[in-house]
Scaffold this motif. Structure first.
Motif, short mmCIF file in Angstrom:
data_model
loop_
_atom_site.label_atom_id
_atom_site.label_comp_id
_atom_site.label_asym_id
_atom_site.label_seq_id
_atom_site.Cartn_x
_atom_site.Cartn_y
_atom_site.Cartn_z
N GLY A 292 0.57 -1.18 -0.17
CA GLY A 292 -0.17 -0.13 0.43
C GLY A 292 0.84 1.28 0.08
O GLY A 292 0.73 2.11 0.14
N LEU A 293 2.23 1.32 -0.25
CA LEU A 293 2.66 2.38 -0.19
C LEU A 293 2.01 3.74 -1.80
O LEU A 293 1.91 2.82 -2.65
N GLN A 294 2.30 5.19 -1.28
CA GLN A 294 1.95 5.90 -1.61
C GLN A 294 3.03 6.86 -2.35
O GLN A 294 2.89 7.75 -3.76
N ARG A 295 4.14 6.63 -1.94
CA ARG A 295 5.32 7.52 -2.34
C ARG A 295 6.43 6.16 -2.86
O ARG A 295 7.30 6.46 -1.52
N ILE A 296 6.94 5.82 -3.42
CA ILE A 296 8.67 5.87 -4.02
C ILE A 296 8.88 6.50 -4.70
O ILE A 296 8.74 6.95 -6.11
N LEU A 297 10.40 5.88 -4.77
CA LEU A 297 11.33 7.11 -5.64
C LEU A 297 12.73 5.85 -6.02
O LEU A 297 12.69 4.51 -5.54
N PHE B 102 5.68 5.36 -15.76
CA PHE B 102 5.43 6.05 -14.70
C PHE B 102 4.57 7.30 -14.96
O PHE B 102 4.77 8.26 -13.98
N GLU B 103 5.06 7.33 -16.44
CA GLU B 103 5.09 9.20 -16.96
C GLU B 103 4.00 10.32 -15.79
O GLU B 103 4.05 11.00 -15.47
N GLU B 104 2.34 8.61 -15.68
CA GLU B 104 1.23 9.56 -15.93
C GLU B 104 0.85 9.57 -13.66
O GLU B 104 0.12 9.08 -13.66
N ASP B 105 2.56 9.12 -12.83
CA ASP B 105 1.95 8.74 -11.83
C ASP B 105 2.91 9.13 -10.99
O ASP B 105 4.09 8.87 -10.58
N PRO B 106 1.59 10.13 -10.24
CA PRO B 106 2.76 11.11 -9.11
C PRO B 106 3.32 10.30 -7.94
O PRO B 106 3.43 10.84 -7.03
N SER B 107 2.56 8.81 -7.62
CA SER B 107 3.48 8.18 -6.66
C SER B 107 4.46 7.13 -6.75
O SER B 107 5.22 7.12 -5.73
N VAL B 108 5.25 7.60 -8.26
CA VAL B 108 6.42 7.03 -8.81
C VAL B 108 7.48 8.89 -8.74
O VAL B 108 6.95 8.75 -9.98
N LEU B 109 8.19 7.99 -8.18
CA LEU B 109 9.11 9.72 -8.53
C LEU B 109 10.13 8.53 -9.52
O LEU B 109 11.64 8.28 -8.76
N TYR B 110 10.76 9.35 -11.08
CA TYR B 110 11.82 8.72 -11.41
C TYR B 110 12.91 9.81 -11.52
O TYR B 110 12.70 10.32 -12.00
N GLY C 140 6.88 14.73 -16.82
CA GLY C 140 5.91 13.98 -16.69
C GLY C 140 5.19 14.11 -17.24
O GLY C 140 4.49 15.57 -17.92
N LEU C 141 3.13 13.74 -17.55
CA LEU C 141 2.38 13.78 -17.79
C LEU C 141 1.32 14.09 -16.65
O LEU C 141 1.28 13.21 -16.07
N GLY C 142 0.48 14.77 -17.06
CA GLY C 142 -0.97 15.02 -16.29
C GLY C 142 -0.67 14.86 -14.94
O GLY C 142 -0.49 15.89 -14.40
N LYS C 143 -0.97 14.54 -14.34
CA LYS C 143 -1.00 14.40 -12.60
C LYS C 143 0.54 13.88 -12.43
O LYS C 143 0.71 14.25 -11.17
N GLY C 144 1.17 13.11 -13.23
CA GLY C 144 2.23 12.27 -12.77
C GLY C 144 3.52 13.72 -13.07
O GLY C 144 4.14 13.53 -12.77
N PHE D 43 9.82 14.89 -1.31
CA PHE D 43 9.21 14.00 -1.93
C PHE D 43 8.90 13.42 -0.99
O PHE D 43 7.64 12.14 -0.51
N ASP D 44 9.95 12.31 0.76
CA ASP D 44 9.70 11.39 1.54
C ASP D 44 9.02 10.77 1.11
O ASP D 44 8.15 10.09 1.55
N PRO D 45 10.11 9.85 0.47
CA PRO D 45 9.35 7.71 -0.06
C PRO D 45 9.42 7.51 1.43
O PRO D 45 10.17 7.16 2.07
N GLU D 46 8.31 6.12 0.67
CA GLU D 46 8.87 5.29 1.94
C GLU D 46 9.87 4.42 1.45
O GLU D 46 9.67 2.88 2.60
N LEU D 47 10.44 3.90 0.17
CA LEU D 47 11.04 3.44 0.29
C LEU D 47 11.75 3.57 -1.27
O LEU D 47 11.56 4.10 -1.92
N VAL D 48 13.35 3.20 -0.97
CA VAL D 48 13.90 3.74 -2.63
C VAL D 48 14.25 2.68 -3.29
O VAL D 48 15.19 1.54 -2.15
N ILE D 49 14.57 2.17 -4.19
CA ILE D 49 14.18 1.68 -5.60
C ILE D 49 16.07 2.23 -6.64
O ILE D 49 15.49 3.33 -7.32
N VAL D 50 17.32 1.51 -6.23
CA VAL D 50 17.97 2.26 -7.25
C VAL D 50 18.17 1.45 -8.81
O VAL D 50 18.42 -0.04 -8.54
#
Ligand code: FKS
Ligand code: ZN
Length: 634
Positions: A164-169, A185-193, A217-221, A255-262
């Motif tokens: 249920g994560l909402q902020r992933i970097l 993810f370009e329209e997805d504000p829950s993933v900062l790329y 990014g596009l739209g909400k993203g 952004f204060d992510p809940e998880l960081v993936i590299v």
């Protein structure tokens, strides 16, 4: 907070390989995986990690990102002969199938998801997955650039669904643009790329317009896709650090992510034939260290590219060593970013200005004079020890790069001092101390008197002050003798203790001491010329403070959201501190409450990237002490 570092590796992922001649794909060899693992073993890093098995990603998990058609095509290749494999591969840009590719790609997905589970469940704090084939170019319905399934994109969708994560970097430091991740993810504000990549004004593969800095990014993203194009080759440590200080880190902290993936590609490292860049393996220790300060340390590092086996192996080791919490090796050499890098950084900041609070009131010209400022600073303190001026040209004379790595790397992976943090336990503080903090006994009074009165008499008048110095000096001694990495002492007068610590360190032979004063306190004039740099973060101007070239005061007031502090630390203090290249850091925290505890803990954590993590902190307020100590077992 969880502890331990997972390492996920399965040699079966080395079976995928090119069966015919193809000069574009022939660099993606199985040895990339096996030699990286061997290198980790040779540095005794494998045994220090928590082994987590790989598994096959399920079809359902792959369908989180890819189309059924893409999955079916991939599945069908398992029984093909070479002729058929070649034909199918030709449908894609820079991809090759082997009969085992489908299986290996499912293992790569599964290994990545195993790492996400191990971190999100708290079984470990962070970890690395060594996988092949890589993932960041693959798209919903297509393989691309050596990638079949988008491991990192699937991991992000999986983490959102299962936890249920909402902020992933997602941080992509591979030298190629992970356009696959951007598209997903370009329209997805829950993933900062965030991706930096060799671009050369769209000359370099995949030569896409949408890889430029204005693809936000596009739209909400909008605002959640960050492209930092490198328009020249030869980018080095200073350019990469500047990109983190002035683009990624301020955004990541906001952004204060809940998880960081590299998406951890090492073709951005020195010697790589694809990247043609100049950054040395230890820069990945710093990048990793910075990202460990986010999401409570929940960090999943997934291998992408990297084609110079020696450089790849060293960089993988630097990454894992840092994930394990080891001290970060010193970065030496030029510290000002090159003009082309500054231009790219300014462009991407300008493009993102409308979407980020931290960028709201910053005019980008700041960066320009900062880069020159760090030049000036560098000049001012040009008594740097003469590093071996190994000039690495960028042509493909790998022999020279090998030599450079031999020279450069031999003393980097130093044996880790057994104890990382020492402190003088004030009553009841032991429950704040983590397992590897050692209580240091105070210096006795006579010892202090002899040590202090002789040399620092002018600084110390009353007796009680003298006593408080004992704890700090006991810790400082252990740090100076490199028996411990860092230490914390409470003191009734932080500024005075810091002044004595500075004198003592310089006398001990440390020629470049960085001292950061936090909060309003009377700073004793620094008498050592050029042997220290003082950064004073204070709310009001120091009355009559002689501003000299070694003392910078940052007048700063915490505004509502506190973002200001992050950009002050990230955008100013770190760049200046890194340009100074200190070999010891002293932090003095005064009684003033304007600085939040989190801000001070972040500052201490980030400054651990300097001076091989040698820090002594003198704290004037007991509450701050305990919190900071608990931070030190990061
Ligand atoms: N003229 C055509 C040159 C094609 N070059 C393909 C480079 C692929 C890079 C793959 C990678 O390193 O980004 C990954 F991480 F995915 F492995
Ligand atoms: Zn790459």
């Amino acid at each position: 907070m969880a502890s331990g570092t997972a390492l996920i590796y399965d040699e079966k992922m080395a079976t995928h390989k090119l069966l015919w001649s193809d000069p574009i794909c022939d660099i993606e060899v199985p040895e990339r995986l096996s030699s990286s693992y061997e290198q980790l073993k040779s540095y005794h890093l494998v045994e220090r990690c928590v082994p987590v098995p790989a598994r096959e990603g399920s079809e359902e998990e792959i369908l989180l990102v890819h189309s059924l058609e893409h999955l079916e095509v991939a599945k069908s290749t398992q029984t093909m002969n070479e002729e058929e494999l070649k034909r199918v591969s030709e449908n894609y840009d820079a991809f090759f199938f082997h009969p085992s590719t489908y299986h290996c790609a499912r293992l790569a997905v599964g290994a990545t998801l195993q790492l996400v589970d191990a971190v999100m469940s708290g079984e470990v704090r962070n970890g690395m997955a060594l996988v092949r084939p890589p993932g960041h170019h693959s798209q919903r319905n297509a393989a691309n650039g050596f990638c079949l399934f988008n491991n990192v994109a699937i991991a992000a969708e999986y983490a959102k669904l299962k936890y249920g994560l909402q902020r992933i970097l997602i941080v992509d430091w591979d030298v190629h643009h992970g356009q696959g991740i951007q598209y997903i993810f370009e329209e997805d504000p829950s993933v900062l790329y965030f991706s930096w990549h060799r671009y050369e004004h769209q000359e370099f593969w995949p030569s896409l317009k949408e890889s430029d800095y204005d693809a936000v990014g596009l739209g909400k993203g909008k605002g959640f896709n960050i492209n930092l194009p490198w328009n020249k080759v030869g980018m080095g440590n200073s350019d990469y650090l500047a990109a983190f200080f002035h683009v990624l880190l301020p955004m990541a902290f906001e952004f204060d992510p809940e998880l960081v993936i590299v998406s951890s590609g090492y073709d951005s490292g020195i010697g790589d034939p694809e990247g043609q860049m100049n950054a040395t393996p230890e820069v990945f220790a710093h990048l990793t260290h910075f990202l460990m300060q986010l999401a409570n340390g929940k960090l999943c590092v997934i291998l992408e590219g990297g084609y110079h086996l020696k450089s790849l192996g060293e960089s993988v080791c630097m990454t894992v060593k840092t994930l394990l919490g080891d001290p970060v090796p010193q970065i030496t050499g030029e510290m000002a970013p090159c003009l082309s890098a500054v231009e790219s950084i300014q462009n991407v900041r300008a493009a993102h200005k409308p979407y980020w609070k931290w960028l709201a009131y910053e005019d980008t010209s700041f960066l320009q004079n900062l880069s020159t400022k760090s030049h000036l600073l560098k000049k001012a303190n040009s008594n740097t020890s003469t590093e071996h001026e190994t000039k690495i040209t960028n042509n493909n004379n790998t022999v020279k790069v090998e030599r450079f790595l031999e020279l450069h790397m031999k003393n980097i992976l130093f044996p880790v001092p057994p104890i990382k943090t020492a402190t003088i336990g004030s009553e009841g503080s032991e429950h704040f101390l983590s397992e590897h903090v050692q209580l240091v006994k105070e210096m006795d009074k006579t010892e202090i008197k002899s040590l202090v009165s002789g040399f620092y008499a002018d600084l110390v008048e009353e007796d009680k002050i003298l006593l408080s110095l004992g704890s700090m000096l006991a810790i400082l001694d252990k740090i100076l003798k490199k028996e411990v990495c860092n230490g914390i002492a409470a003191s009734p007068t932080a500024a005075l203790s810091a002044a004595v610590a500075l004198r003592h360190s310089v006398r001990f032979g440390f020629q470049r001491v960085l001292c950061v004063f936090v909060g309003d306190m009377q700073i004793t004039p620094n008498t050592e010329d050029g042997k220290m740099l003082i950064i004073n973060i204070c709310e009001k101007e120091q009355p009559g403070k002689t501003s000299c070239k070694h003392c910078i005061s940052l007048n700063w007031k915490e505004d509502a959201e506190g973002n200001d502090f992050f950009s002050a630390v990230l955008g100013f203090i770190l760049p200046v501190a890194y340009s100074y290249q200190p070999n010891l850091t002293v932090i003095a925290v005064g009684p003033n409450r304007s600085l939040g505890i989190s801000g001070i803990s972040l500052l201490v954590a980030l400054l651990q990237g300097l001076a091989e993590s040698r820090i002594v902190a003198v704290i004037e307020h007991p509450v701050v002490l305990s919190t900071t100590v608990s931070l030190c077992d990061l």
